[in-house]
Design an enzyme around this catalytic site. Structure first.
Site, PDB file in Angstrom:
ATOM      1  N   ASP A 210       0.823  -1.199   0.000  1.00  0.00           N
ATOM      2  CA  ASP A 210       0.000   0.000   0.000  1.00  0.00           C
ATOM      3  C   ASP A 210       0.867   1.263   0.000  1.00  0.00           C
ATOM      4  OD1 ASP A 210      -2.822   0.996   0.364  1.00  0.00           O
ATOM      5  OD2 ASP A 210      -1.943   1.892   2.162  1.00  0.00           O
ATOM      6  N   GLU A 274       2.014  -0.200  -4.809  1.00  0.00           N
ATOM      7  CA  GLU A 274       1.041   0.827  -5.192  1.00  0.00           C
ATOM      8  C   GLU A 274       1.801   2.148  -5.261  1.00  0.00           C
ATOM      9  OE1 GLU A 274      -3.178   2.943  -3.934  1.00  0.00           O
ATOM     10  OE2 GLU A 274      -1.675   2.506  -2.417  1.00  0.00           O
TER      11      GLU A 274
END
Ligand code: NOJ
Ligand code: MG
Length: 542
Positions: A210, A274
């Protein structure tokens, strides 16, 4: 015929290079216990669907214990499962069941921030001398008072929260309930690597990391420059150019450390980052000598105007920017972005799927996009996403609604209870059950594309080049030494006439429209509106 380019077709591909990844938002995939929220057991119940569809790996968004301030992206324990989703036993069962069907599991890992309820943060907040104080990013107020600098939160508002007791601010790039970890502290790194090791030992095949680009911030805490192009109405995080609050050079050390960690296990595991960055920055995350992340997610196709020139220009820019051994990544939707079928319309969503599954690289498909689901308007009072509750234009509920499985069952077979978000009114009509029986459906188009891609080395691993064709279409070639495909996509609803180089002719292998398979194509062909074709070229690649 084709323009040359530097990337030779790769012959020795690892599983994730030829894989298609399928993103599941577990809350919305399948509920097994009637509480209205999808869970791990629900995913297990739908495994035969995933197998039938023909994807290779599943990425599940966070399922850790969490107060769910950001629906699980606020982790309170990195090595357990939230009871809403199941428990560790259910997780082991999921890994086993997926592997039995030869589907890999990619876990979402959230290294940038914890929940404010994580024991580390509770301790950190207890005072400046606490053991975990330096695990987070604390700063004194600016000399003139107020937050230490101008960093903004991507969730909206400022990026600092005052802790009244100590008089210091802590940094949060998202909600104030998601304090950012201090990755300059070696103890933080060790703890996070231990957590990754825990899941590797349980059999996961990789991680989706993330907001990877945000992990390390400027150590001098300089202000981000203002964005001269900011327009009223845009989210707060567009007000500045985040050059000091993220994408710092030291981030690459962390990528290298994580790479070494996943390489220490005796199977191929993938690290996906990401990373919301333009091509030239994105490619630095592959690391020097390829010692960084395997697949920095490439989101940039989503920002291009959906017409042949900008799309082709971006593909070429990205292909040219990639390091020689850097494997591309393509994304057209996820749980944070508008549904592709709403962005380009349902007819073009078919074309988009064909493009996504024929570009060179690893595509990631968002659950429901294979049904051409559109954004679901959420009735007032039923909104759930805290980003949207505070800043309506940033709400992500419309793209996170339950998967419609069947026509007759209540809530389209998603739950026997009350779904946590409403289904779209027309979503039962687009359900899996109906589309499965319709050979012309988006679902069967997706499945056929996946099957063709899997059966062809050229389509799954072959080289990419722009095709020289005349006409206002997107056209490119995928090829190996023995196989060549021409992809021609009409990104418009008007008929287009396309002129082909003599050596490009062949037969239609797959089309977005009915009745064209096997049709011979040579010098001139006509594409209907919203039509895209994969043509198997007769002439072998030279
Ligand atoms: C990116 C995730 O995709 C998004 O859903 C989340 O809100 C933020 N990171 C914060 O973790
Ligand atoms: Mg449930």
């Amino acid at each position: 015929m084709t323009t040359s380019h530097d990337h030779a077709p790769s012959t020795k591909a690892t599983w994730w290079q030829s894989a298609v990844i399928y993103e599941i938002y577990p809350r919305s995939f399948q509920d097994s216990d009637g509480d209205g929220v999808g869970d791990l057991e629900g995913i297990i119940q739908r495994l035969s669907y995933l197998e039938w569809l023909g994807i290779d790996a599943v990425w599940i968004t966070p399922i850790y214990p969490s107060p769910l301030a950001d629906f699980g992206y606020d982790v309170a324990d990195y090595t357990d499962i939230h009871p809403l989703f199941g428990d560790l036993e259910a997780f082991d069962h999921l890994v086993e069941a997926l592997h039995a069907k030869n589907i890999r599991l990619i876990l979402d890992f959230v290294p940038n921030h914890t929940s404010e309820q994580h024991p580390w943060f509770l301790d950190a907040k207890s005072g400046p001398t606490s053991a975990h104080r330096d695990w987070y990013i604390w700063q004194n107020p600016a000399p003139t008072g107020g937050p230490p600098n101008n960093w903004v939160s991507i969730a909206g508002g400022g990026g600092w929260e005052l802790d009244a007791e100590s008089g210091q601010y802590y940094c949060h790039m998202f909600l104030k309930e998601q304090p950012d970890l201090n990755w300059r502290n070696p103890a933080v790194r060790r703890a996070m690597y231990d957590a990754m090791q825990f899941w590797l030992a349980r059999g996961v095949d990789g991680f989706r990391l993330d907001v990877f680009w945000l992990l390390i911030k400027d150590w001098r805490f300089r202000n981000d420059p203002l964005n001269p192009d900011y327009q009223d109405g845009q989210p707060d995080f567009r007000r500045t150019l985040p050059i000091f609050s993220g994408d710092r050079p030291e981030i690459h050390e962390i990528a290298t450390e994580m790479r070494a960690l996943v390489e220490s296990v005796d199977r191929d595991c993938v690290l996906i980052g990401e990373i919301y960055q333009p091509a030239e920055k994105l490619v630095t995350y592959y690391g020097e000598d390829g010692r960084g992340l395997h697949l920095p997610f490439n989101f940039n196709l989503m920002w291009q105007h959906w017409s042949p020139r900008p799309i082709l220009a971006y593909i070429e820019e990205y292909e040219a920017a990639l390091p020689a051994d850097g494997w591309p990544s393509w994304v057209l939707g996820n749980h944070d972005q508008k549904r592709i079928a709403s962005r380009v319309g349902p007819a073009q969503a078919r074309v988009a799927m064909l493009v996504l599954l024929t570009l060179r690289g690893t595509p990631t498909l968002y659950y429901g996009d294979e049904l051409a689901l559109e954004n679901v308007p959420i009735p007032p009072g039923q909104e759930q996403d805290p980003f949207g509750l505070a800043h309506p234009e940033q709400g992500r509920d419309p793209v996170r609604t339950p998967m419609p499985w069947s026509r007759q069952e209540r809530h389209a077979g998603f739950t026997t209870g009350l779904p946590w978000l409403p289904l779209g009114n027309d979503h039962p009509d687009r359900c899996v059950e109906l589309q499965r029986d319709d050979p012309a459906s988006m679902l069967n188009l997706t499945r056929n594309l996946l099957a063709l891609r899997r059966s062809s080395a050229a389509l799954s691993r072959g080289a990419w080049s722009a095709a020289k064709v005349s006409g206002d279409v997107l056209a490119y070639v995928r090829e190996t030494e023995s196989e060549r495909y021409l992809i021609v996509a009409n990104l418009d609803d008007q008929v287009k006439t396309v002129g082909l180089d003599e050596q490009m002719g062949g037969v239609v292998a797959l089309s977005t429209h009915d009745g064209r398979d096997g049709e011979p194509m040579d010098k001139v062909m006509e594409l209907r509106g919203d039509e895209a074709l994969i043509i198997r070229c007769q002439q072998n690649a030279s």
